[in-house]
Design a protein around this motif. Structure first.
Motif, PDB file in Angstrom:
ATOM      1  N   ASP A 114      28.330 -23.635  -6.573  1.00 42.71           N
ATOM      2  CA  ASP A 114      28.869 -23.296  -7.889  1.00 42.71           C
ATOM      3  C   ASP A 114      30.396 -23.229  -7.904  1.00 42.71           C
ATOM      4  N   GLY A 115      31.009 -23.405  -6.730  1.00 46.55           N
ATOM      5  CA  GLY A 115      32.464 -23.365  -6.656  1.00 46.55           C
ATOM      6  C   GLY A 115      33.052 -21.973  -6.598  1.00 46.55           C
ATOM      7  N   LYS A 116      32.196 -20.965  -6.354  1.00 47.25           N
ATOM      8  CA  LYS A 116      32.658 -19.584  -6.258  1.00 47.25           C
ATOM      9  C   LYS A 116      32.112 -18.971  -4.968  1.00 47.25           C
ATOM     10  N   PRO A 117      32.560 -19.483  -3.816  1.00 39.46           N
ATOM     11  CA  PRO A 117      31.973 -19.060  -2.548  1.00 39.46           C
ATOM     12  C   PRO A 117      32.143 -17.572  -2.269  1.00 39.46           C
ATOM     13  N   GLN A 118      31.054 -16.965  -1.833  1.00 41.07           N
ATOM     14  CA  GLN A 118      31.105 -15.571  -1.442  1.00 41.07           C
ATOM     15  C   GLN A 118      31.958 -15.427  -0.181  1.00 41.07           C
ATOM     16  N   ASN A 134      21.673 -17.361  -1.711  1.00 40.36           N
ATOM     17  CA  ASN A 134      22.776 -16.933  -2.575  1.00 40.36           C
ATOM     18  C   ASN A 134      24.117 -17.466  -2.081  1.00 40.36           C
ATOM     19  N   LEU A 135      24.299 -17.496  -0.764  1.00 40.41           N
ATOM     20  CA  LEU A 135      25.563 -18.021  -0.231  1.00 40.41           C
ATOM     21  C   LEU A 135      25.682 -19.515  -0.510  1.00 40.41           C
ATOM     22  N   ILE A 136      24.599 -20.255  -0.279  1.00 36.23           N
ATOM     23  CA  ILE A 136      24.625 -21.698  -0.543  1.00 36.23           C
ATOM     24  C   ILE A 136      24.908 -21.959  -2.022  1.00 36.23           C
ATOM     25  N   LYS A 137      24.262 -21.201  -2.892  1.00 38.10           N
ATOM     26  CA  LYS A 137      24.462 -21.382  -4.333  1.00 38.10           C
ATOM     27  C   LYS A 137      25.899 -21.065  -4.724  1.00 38.10           C
ATOM     28  N   ALA A 192      31.675 -15.078   5.101  1.00 38.05           N
ATOM     29  CA  ALA A 192      30.821 -14.175   4.329  1.00 38.05           C
ATOM     30  C   ALA A 192      29.955 -13.393   5.307  1.00 38.05           C
ATOM     31  N   ASN A 193      30.126 -12.079   5.331  1.00 36.25           N
ATOM     32  CA  ASN A 193      29.373 -11.220   6.240  1.00 36.25           C
ATOM     33  C   ASN A 193      28.157 -10.660   5.514  1.00 36.25           C
TER      34      ASN A 193
END
Length: 348
Positions: A294-298, A287-290, A139-140
């Motif tokens: 949540d199982g929807k990684p950025q 936001n990235l950790i969340k 994730a950049n």
């Protein structure tokens, strides 16, 4: 409980032992005491936690994730010295310990993440301030620093009494030149008669310009002696030296990355921190950790600009908010940038 670790380079025998222990179900030192909950890690850039700026903003995001999401956070400090050659080993150890995501704070982590991420395809790697290395599990997280810096330039041009302002960059890299470009454009668009003095503290591969307050202090003093009465520094920990010099001269300083008016380590100088160009690194990390939890990684480019309040200008100093003509000019510039009326340059 958060763990702060300084991961050193290991020899071949030690690395083999660590791999063997992991393969057999043993725990590395970073795993000790874990109860199997969600874990996330950040690896700090030069200066580490306590820089009152960039790294501290990333830490705030991790701390929020611990509080709001119940995540167990691990922090890894850079190794001693400006070169910091241990990034690959640091990221490898964090990923092997089960942290997900693993976030490299700063563009200097790009080569290491490009090397380590393919070896851990189920782990999301966050890379802040860089889009040169990409991958399915990378994730950049990037920011329109030039936009926030433009607003700082507007403010500087409005408050200067000497018609001379300064910009100090920590290291002359394309990223920091974005700060310079936006700032100078904001100054000149507001008052073309204002002179902008520009100085960089070090040149790559010397990255000490991000970590040495004495360099920032000396550069700021030189600009003050040359008549500057507003100084904006984009220099990490070194920027604290610039703020100190400006405050002692009773001139304005403009902070960067975090709202430096509210940083405890700079409390003695806060009355002279006019504003700060903020980057919402904290929310980007959170936001990235969340997303992973949540199982929807950025993944891919995640950009934060003025339109999403990903960058901006802090308003914590009452002296700043009381300058109605200044804040009005800043607000208009912000609206014009968001509308596309003003195009901010990304290079000087």
């Amino acid at each position: 409980m958060r763990r702060i670790t300084r991961i050193a380079t290991v020899g071949i025998a030690s690395a083999a032992l660590a791999l063997s222990a992991t393969a057999c179900g043993g725990k590395t030192s970073s795993e000790a005491g874990s109860d199997g909950g969600t874990k996330a890690a950040i690896a700090y850039d030069i200066g580490g936690r306590g820089d009152q700026s960039f790294n501290d903003a990333a830490y705030a995001g991790l701390a929020k994730a611990e509080k709001d999401l119940g995540v167990k956070g691990t922090e890894a400090e850079p190794s001693e010295g400006e070169a910091d050659p241990d990034k690959v080993q640091r990221l490898t150890s964090l990923a092997r310990a089960g942290n997900n995501p693993v976030i490299g704070v700063g563009f200097a982590y790009a080569p290491a993440i490009a090397e380590v991420a393919p070896k851990f395809p189920d782990t999301t790697f966050g890379l802040i301030d860089d889009t040169s290395k990409t991958g399915k599990n990378i994730a950049n997280m990037v920011f329109n620093e030039e936009q926030g810096s433009y607003l700082a330039g507007v403010a500087a041009a409005k408050v200067t009494k000497s018609n001379t302002v300064g910009f100090i960059g920590g290291v002359e890299t394309p990223l920091i030149k974005k700060f310079e470009a936006g700032y100078v454009q904001g100054v000149k668009d507001t008052n073309k008669n204002v002179n902008v003095k520009v100085q960089y503290l070090t040149q790559p591969p010397d990255f000490g310009g991000f970590s040495k307050p004495d360099l920032g202090k000396a550069a700021a003093q030189g600009q003050l002696d040359a008549g500057a009465d507003v100084i904006y520094a984009a220099a990490g920990l070194a920027g604290s030296g610039s703020i100190e010099a400006a405050a002692k001269a009773k001139k304005w300083a403009i902070g960067v990355d975090s709202d430096q008016y509210n940083q405890q380590g700079l409390a003695a100088y806060k009355n002279f921190i006019l504003t700060s160009v903020t980057k919402d690194v904290s929310d980007a990390v959170f936001n990235l950790i969340k997303s992973v939890k949540d199982g929807k990684p950025q993944s891919g480019e995640i950009r934060y600009g003025l339109d999403k309040d990903g960058v901006g200008l802090a308003t914590s100093n009452p002296a700043f908010t009381e300058m109605k003509d200044v804040t009005a000019a800043v607000d208009k510039a912000k609206a014009d940038i968001i509308a596309g009326t003003i195009k901010v340059k990304t290079a000087p």
